[in-house]
Scaffold this active site. Structure first.
Site, PDB file in Angstrom:
ATOM      1  N   ARG A 141       0.870  -1.174   0.000  1.00 51.68           N
ATOM      2  CA  ARG A 141       0.000   0.000   0.000  1.00 51.68           C
ATOM      3  C   ARG A 141       0.907   1.224   0.000  1.00 51.68           C
ATOM      4  NH1 ARG A 141      -2.357  -3.606   3.678  1.00 51.68           N
ATOM      5  NH2 ARG A 141      -4.506  -4.209   3.140  1.00 51.68           N
TER       6      ARG A 141
ATOM      7  N   LYS B  29      -2.846  -0.862   7.084  1.00 49.40           N
ATOM      8  CA  LYS B  29      -4.291  -0.632   7.163  1.00 49.40           C
ATOM      9  C   LYS B  29      -4.990  -1.724   7.963  1.00 49.40           C
ATOM     10  CE  LYS B  29      -8.294  -0.042   4.099  1.00 49.40           C
ATOM     11  NZ  LYS B  29      -8.745   0.001   2.684  1.00 49.40           N
TER      12      LYS B  29
ATOM     13  N   HIS C 108      -2.591   2.550  -6.131  1.00 49.15           N
ATOM     14  CA  HIS C 108      -2.992   1.162  -5.888  1.00 49.15           C
ATOM     15  C   HIS C 108      -2.611   0.246  -7.046  1.00 49.15           C
ATOM     16  CE1 HIS C 108      -5.275  -1.914  -3.776  1.00 49.15           C
ATOM     17  NE2 HIS C 108      -5.870  -2.239  -4.901  1.00 49.15           N
TER      18      HIS C 108
ATOM     19  N   ARG D 121       0.175  -2.441  -6.342  1.00 51.87           N
ATOM     20  CA  ARG D 121      -0.322  -3.545  -5.511  1.00 51.87           C
ATOM     21  C   ARG D 121      -1.229  -4.461  -6.327  1.00 51.87           C
ATOM     22  NH1 ARG D 121      -1.261  -4.915  -0.168  1.00 51.87           N
ATOM     23  NH2 ARG D 121      -3.396  -5.381   0.492  1.00 51.87           N
TER      24      ARG D 121
ATOM     25  N   HIS E  16      -3.229  -9.147   2.750  1.00 56.88           N
ATOM     26  CA  HIS E  16      -4.682  -9.197   2.854  1.00 56.88           C
ATOM     27  C   HIS E  16      -5.101 -10.204   3.927  1.00 56.88           C
ATOM     28  CE1 HIS E  16      -4.919  -7.297  -1.223  1.00 56.88           C
ATOM     29  NE2 HIS E  16      -5.991  -6.764  -0.670  1.00 56.88           N
TER      30      HIS E  16
ATOM     31  N   TYR F 166      -9.300 -10.493  -7.628  1.00 56.68           N
ATOM     32  CA  TYR F 166      -8.197 -10.258  -8.575  1.00 56.68           C
ATOM     33  C   TYR F 166      -7.939 -11.513  -9.413  1.00 56.68           C
ATOM     34  CZ  TYR F 166      -6.818  -5.950  -6.126  1.00 56.68           C
ATOM     35  OH  TYR F 166      -6.783  -4.697  -5.600  1.00 56.68           O
TER      36      TYR F 166
END
Length: 323
Positions: A163, A190, A272, A275, A298, A307
């Site tokens: 990130r 995050k 982004h 990533r 994640h 994805y």
């Protein structure tokens, strides 16, 4: 029975001294990431201005005021994500003030559901800067100090599926040498607001060579401690100091600049994209879901699965045998 305590003693025991109260507030503020607090503050100011304009109280706010505010914002064309954040900011402000949460009212919930349907809930996703696109971007970087920094930032950002907030927060001390490449320590992210930290392995690589590009930048800039990625002046001087580091917006600007130089539509790319590009490329090459999540950090596999599905949309297509 013992005598009752004087009223003033009870007051002292049921309220905190000013200094202690400020410490508590500091911990409450720290429960959210800095970027989240800034966003909430901006949203709260928007709500306060709206309430002042129409004669409502913003704290405590009535459910009717919040519902009317959400409808007004929807009519102004605000995105569904913005509406959700406005609600979260109002909720957070009331919780910190130990006041009833007006967003729990069914009328408010109905208003936000209707507003989201009107705005649409599908997020606008930035294009993925896959390995092939990244190679094109790296080819456009000049052989200057700024170019070396940008090469290192693009390569490391991609290789670690970072990130942008994680990328700009890196210090030299977070880069740990390893015979296989680098171990990069992410102190806070995050999904890790408590700061437990995680470590990402960055291989030397044969094509993008992220480790070599990072070393080249640090050596050329003479950086041995402190922030890894820093501003470079037009005269070619690297900004010095412990607190001097690139901003998250600068990361997005750098990516857009090289996308434009590569002849791509820069408006579809953003911070982004690195990533997303790593995850997409790994999915295209058949990497294991758990291993992709190890790198991206994640916690929810559903995000990564999204994805993978996009990356493999045409592989083994159900209609490939008869369409």
């Amino acid at each position: 029975m013992p005598d009752a305590l004087p009223a003033e003693t009870i007051e002292l025991r049921t309220s905190l001294p000013a200094e202690a109260a400020e410490i508590v507030r500091a911990y409450q503020r720290a429960s959210k990431a800095d970027a989240t607090i800034r966003a909430y503050r901006g949203d709260a100011e928007v709500f306060q201005a709206w309430c002042a304009r129409f004669g409502f109280r913003s704290l405590p706010a009535s459910p009717e005021a919040v519902a009317a505010f959400i409808v007004s914002e929807a009519e102004e064309g605000r995105a569904a994500s913005t509406l959700g954040r406005r609600m979260a900011a109002i909720r957070h402000a009331h919780k910190l003030a130990s006041l009833p949460d007006p967003t729990e009212d069914e009328g408010v919930r109905a208003a936000i559901r209707g507003a989201r349907r009107k705005a649409g809930v599908a997020p606008t996703q930035k294009a993925a800067a896959t390995a092939e696109i990244l190679a094109a971007l790296l080819m456009r970087t000049p052989d200057t100090l700024t170019g070396k920094r940008d090469r290192a930032l693009l390569a490391l950002g991609f290789a670690g599926a970072f990130r942008r907030s994680e990328l700009v927060a890196l210090d030299v001390a977070d880069l740990i040498e390893d015979p296989e490449g680098l171990r990069v320590r992410v102190r806070r992210s995050k999904t890790d607001q408590e700061g437990r930290g995680l470590e990402k392995a960055i291989p030397h690589g044969r094509f993008i060579r992220p480790v070599a590009l990072v070393r080249e930048w640090l050596d050329a800039a003479g950086i041995t401690a402190g922030p890894v990625f820093r501003p470079v002046s037009r005269s070619g001087n690297v900004r010095q100091g412990e607190g001097v580091r690139l901003t998250t917006q600068a990361v997005a600007d750098i990516i857009k600049r090289y996308c434009a130089a590569a002849g791509l539509d820069a408006s579809t790319f953003g911070a982004h994209s690195l990533r997303a590009g790593y995850i997409t490329t790994a999915a295209e090459r058949g990497a294991d879901l758990a291993r992709i999540m190890d790198q991206s950090g994640h916690r929810d596999p559903r995000t990564v699965v999204g994805y993978i599905r996009r990356a493999n949309a045409f592989k083994g297509h159900s209609g490939s045998g008869f369409l």
